[in-house]
Design an enzyme around this catalytic site. Structure first.
Site, short mmCIF file in Angstrom:
data_model
loop_
_atom_site.label_atom_id
_atom_site.label_comp_id
_atom_site.label_asym_id
_atom_site.label_seq_id
_atom_site.Cartn_x
_atom_site.Cartn_y
_atom_site.Cartn_z
CB SER A 40 40.22 38.56 158.30
OG SER A 40 39.78 37.24 158.55
CB THR A 175 45.87 62.99 115.97
OG1 THR A 175 46.42 63.90 115.02
CG2 THR A 175 44.87 62.08 115.28
CG HIS A 176 49.78 64.50 117.61
ND1 HIS A 176 50.89 63.82 118.04
CD2 HIS A 176 49.42 63.92 116.44
CE1 HIS A 176 51.20 62.88 117.18
NE2 HIS A 176 50.31 62.91 116.19
CB SER A 297 34.83 77.81 143.11
OG SER A 297 35.66 78.61 143.93
CE LYS A 303 36.63 77.29 137.96
NZ LYS A 303 37.66 77.03 138.96
CG ASN A 305 35.19 73.76 139.52
OD1 ASN A 305 35.49 74.52 138.59
ND2 ASN A 305 35.35 74.07 140.78
CD GLU A 310 38.46 68.61 138.02
OE1 GLU A 310 39.50 69.26 137.93
OE2 GLU A 310 37.46 69.03 138.64
CE1 TYR A 337 44.73 31.09 153.13
CE2 TYR A 337 45.96 30.41 155.07
CZ TYR A 337 45.12 31.32 154.42
OH TYR A 337 44.70 32.44 155.09
CD GLN A 342 43.37 37.45 157.50
OE1 GLN A 342 43.13 36.31 157.90
NE2 GLN A 342 43.69 38.42 158.33
CE LYS A 345 39.68 37.43 153.09
NZ LYS A 345 40.65 36.47 152.52
N1 ARG Z 1 40.97 34.67 157.28
C1 ARG Z 1 41.70 33.74 156.47
C2 ARG Z 1 41.93 34.32 155.06
O1 ARG Z 1 41.32 35.29 154.73
C3 ARG Z 1 40.90 32.50 156.33
C4 ARG Z 1 41.74 31.30 156.22
C5 ARG Z 1 42.51 31.11 157.47
N2 ARG Z 1 43.25 29.91 157.42
C6 ARG Z 1 44.19 29.65 158.35
N3 ARG Z 1 44.79 28.53 158.22
N4 ARG Z 1 44.48 30.49 159.30
O2 ARG Z 1 42.71 33.84 154.30
#
Ligand code: ARG
Length: 483
Positions: A40, A175-176, A297, A303, A305, A310, A337, A342, A345
Site C-alpha cells: 500500500s 418552483t417546478h 467548442s 460557444k 460552455n 458541468e 482489524y 486497507q 484510503k
Molecule cells: N497497510 C495496512 C492498512 O492500510 C496497514 C496495516 C497492516 N496490518 C497488517 N496486519 N497487515 O490497513
C-alpha cells in the site's frame, strides 16, 4: 542531552534474510504478483507526516516505561526528523527507497534502521501497524475536515459577496422550473449558501468521531508495557483515547462520516451547478460566466460552455461511489482489524482532493459571474407572478383563501380569453367575477410590494434578506470554518 555512560544494550542481531516486518515464520517469499497486490506504500505514503508524528510521540512514551533510554529517544527523534526532511525534499529517494516498502509503516522502519542501525528496530516495541494506520488515518481525516471547511467557507463568502453587490435586484422565483413569485436575487444566492452551511457541522461530526487516539491498542488486545496512552493522545492533539482496543483497530466510522459529508457537499454543488448552467443558457441568459471558468467548442466558434459547473455536477457520482465502496467494505467485517480495511484510503484521498478542487473552482466561478440585472428584472416583472398577491389582496378583503384562489384563476382566464394583460382588465370586468375587487387593487400589485410583503424572517423582503446576510456572516464567522 549527554550520551549515557552505558552504551546502548542493542547488539546487532544475526543478519535478517530480508527486511520484511513479518518474515520470521515464512520459508518462501510471497508470489510476486500477490506481493505487489498487497502493498500500500504507493498510496499510504500520503500518511507519512502523520506516521512520523505518531512515531515521535511513541518514541517519547517508550522512555518512562524503560524501553528507550533518554539518549535513544534523542537519537530516534533526530533520525525521524532527518527521515521527514528527506522525504519532503528528495522525492526520488522516497520513490526509490520506498520501492521495497510494503507500506508507510514499513518505510519509516526501514529508513530508521538505515539511520540508526538496530536501534531503528526498537521503536516498534509493543505496537502494531493496525493501531498505527488507524491513528494516522484519523489524523488525516481531522486535517481534511479543516481543509474542506475552508473550501466551503470560501464558496459561502463568494455567494455572500454577490448577494451584497446585487442587493435589491428582483428575479422570477421558480418552483417546478415554472415562474412562481418574485424574489430577490440575493435571497436566491443565500439559499445556495445555506445548503453549504449545513455541510460544516456534518464535517465537524466526522472530525469529532476521528478525535480519539487508538495508540496503545496494539494489534487488537492492548499494550503490555503500560504505555501512557493519554500522554500520546495529548501529544498528537487528540482530546481522548479510544475506549476499546478491538474496536479501535477496526473502526472506520470517522472515514464514513467524512465521505458522507463530502457526498452531501458534492450534491449541494451539483444542484448549484444546475442553476448556473441553466441561467447561463440562451433561454434564461440571467448570467454570463467569466472566461476563466468557461471553455469553448472545437467546432462552433460562438460557444462559451459552462464546463466548470458541468464538471462539478458530473463529479458528484464519485462521492456517492466512495461512500458506498467503504460502506460495502465495512459491512460484514468481523470485529477487530482485517486487511480489507486497507481499502479505506485510496477513494477517500481521491474524494478529498476532488472536493477541495471543486470548492475552489466553484468559489472562483461564482465570484467572477456577472448577472444580467436587466434581464432578471424583466423576468420578475412578468405580471402572472403577482397572481398570489391578488389572492392575498382578496383575503385581506375577507374572502376565504380557497375562493380567492379560484377568483384569481377566473380573472386570469378572462384576461387570456380577451387577450388583455390581466392587470389591465377594467374594474367592471374584475367586479363581475368578484365584488371584493375595489379601486385600491391595481396600486397594490407590483414586484416591489410583492417582495416587500414577505417580511417574515427567512423571507425574501429586503429587510429580511438584509438580516439574513448579517446572520449568515456571523454564523460563518462562528462556524470555525475560515475562508
Ligand atoms: N497497510 C495496512 C492498512 O492500510 C496497514 C496495516 C497492516 N496490518 C497488517 N496486519 N497487515 O490497513
Amino acid at each position: 542531552m549527554d550520551a549515557p555512560k552505558q552504551p546502548t544494550t542493542i547488539m546487532p542481531t544475526a543478519k535478517r534474510k530480508d527486511d520484511r516486518l513479518w518474515g520470521g515464520r515464512f520459508e518462501v517469499a510471497p508470489d510476486a504478483q500477490f506481493d505487489a497486490f498487497q502493498r500500500s506504500f504507493a498510496f499510504d505514503r500520503r500518511l507519512l507526516p502523520y506516521e512520523i508524528a505518531v512515531d515521535r510521540a511513541w518514541a517519547k512514551a517508550l522512555e518512562p516505561i524503560g524501553i528507550f533510554t533518554a539518549y535513544e529517544v534523542q537519537l530516534t527523534l533526530a533520525a525521524l526528523d532527518r527521515v521527514a526532511k528527506r522525504a519532503e525534499t528528495d522525492p526520488e529517494w522516497l520513490d526509490n527507497f520506498g520501492a521495497d516498502a510494503e507500506d508507510v509503516h514499513h518505510f519509516v522502519e526501514k529508513a530508521l534502521v538505515e539511520e540508526l542501525g538496530p536501534l531503528g528496530w526498537k521503536l516498534h516495541t509493543g505496537r502494531s501497524r493496525n493501531e498505527l494506520v488507524a491513528t494516522d488515518f484519523r489524523m488525516f481525516v481531522r486535517d481534511a475536515v479543516t481543509r474542506t471547511q475552508h473550501g466551503l467557507a470560501r464558496v459561502a463568502q463568494a455567494l455572500l459577496a454577490q448577494a451584497k453587490t446585487h442587493f435589491g435586484v428582483p428575479m422570477a422565483g421558480m418552483t417546478h422550473m415554472q415562474h412562481a413569485q418574485p424574489i430577490l436575487l440575493s435571497h436566491f444566492l443565500l439559499a445556495q449558501a445555506e445548503s453549504l452551511m449545513r455541510d460544516i457541522p456534518r464535517l465537524r461530526g466526522a472530525a469529532e468521531n476521528a478525535d480519539a487516539c487508538p495508540m496503545g491498542s496494539g494489534a487488537l488486545a492492548g499494550n503490555s508495557f503500560q504505555i501512557d496512552r493519554e500522554g500520546i493522545a495529548r501529544d498528537l492533539g487528540f482530546s481522548k483515547v479510544t475506549a476499546n482496543s478491538l474496536d479501535a483497530v477496526g473502526d472506520r466510522d470517522f472515514a464514513l462520516d467524512y465521505l458522507f459529508a463530502l457526498a452531501g457537499i458534492a450534491g449541494h454543488l451539483s444542484r448549484m451547478a444546475e442553476d448556473y448552467i441553466l441561467f447561463a443558457s440562451q433561454e434564461f441568459a440571467y448570467i454570463q460566466l467569466s472566461d476563466e471558468y468557461s471553455t469553448g467548442s472545437s467546432l462552433m466558434p460562438q460557444k462559451k460552455n459552462p464546463d466548470s459547473w458541468e464538471l462539478i455536477r458530473g463529479k458528484s457520482g464519485r462521492f456517492a461511489a466512495a461512500l458506498i465502496a467503504l460502506l460495502t467494505t465495512l459491512k460484514g467485517l468481523p470485529t477487530s482489524y482485517q486487511r480489507d480495511l486497507q481499502e479505506d484510503k485510496e477513494s477517500l484521498f481521491a474524494a478529498h482532493d476532488q472536493i477541495n478542487t471543486m470548492l475552489a473552482v466553484a468559489a472562483g466561478a461564482i465570484s467572477t459571474t456577472s448577472f444580467d440585472v436587466e434581464r432578471l428584472r424583466q423576468a420578475a416583472a412578468n405580471p402572472t407572478l403577482l397572481a398570489t398577491e391578488a389572492a392575498d389582496y382578496l383575503v385581506r378583503k375577507g374572502v376565504p383563501f380557497r375562493q380567492a384562489h379560484d377568483i384569481v384563476g377566473k380573472v386570469l382566464r378572462a384576461a387570456e380569453q380577451s387577450g388583455t394583460p390581466w392587470l389591465e382588465l377594467p374594474m367592471e370586468a374584475l367586479q363581475q367575477i368578484s365584488p371584493s375587487f375595489a379601486a385600491d387593487f391595481a396600486g397594490t400589485l407590483n414586484v416591489a410590494s410583492a417582495v416587500a410583503a414577505k417580511k417574515v424572517s427567512g423571507g425574501t423582503a429586503p429587510e429580511s434578506v438584509r438580516a439574513a446576510i448579517g446572520d449568515l456572516e456571523s454564523r460563518l464567522l462562528n462556524s470555525g470554518a475560515k475562508p
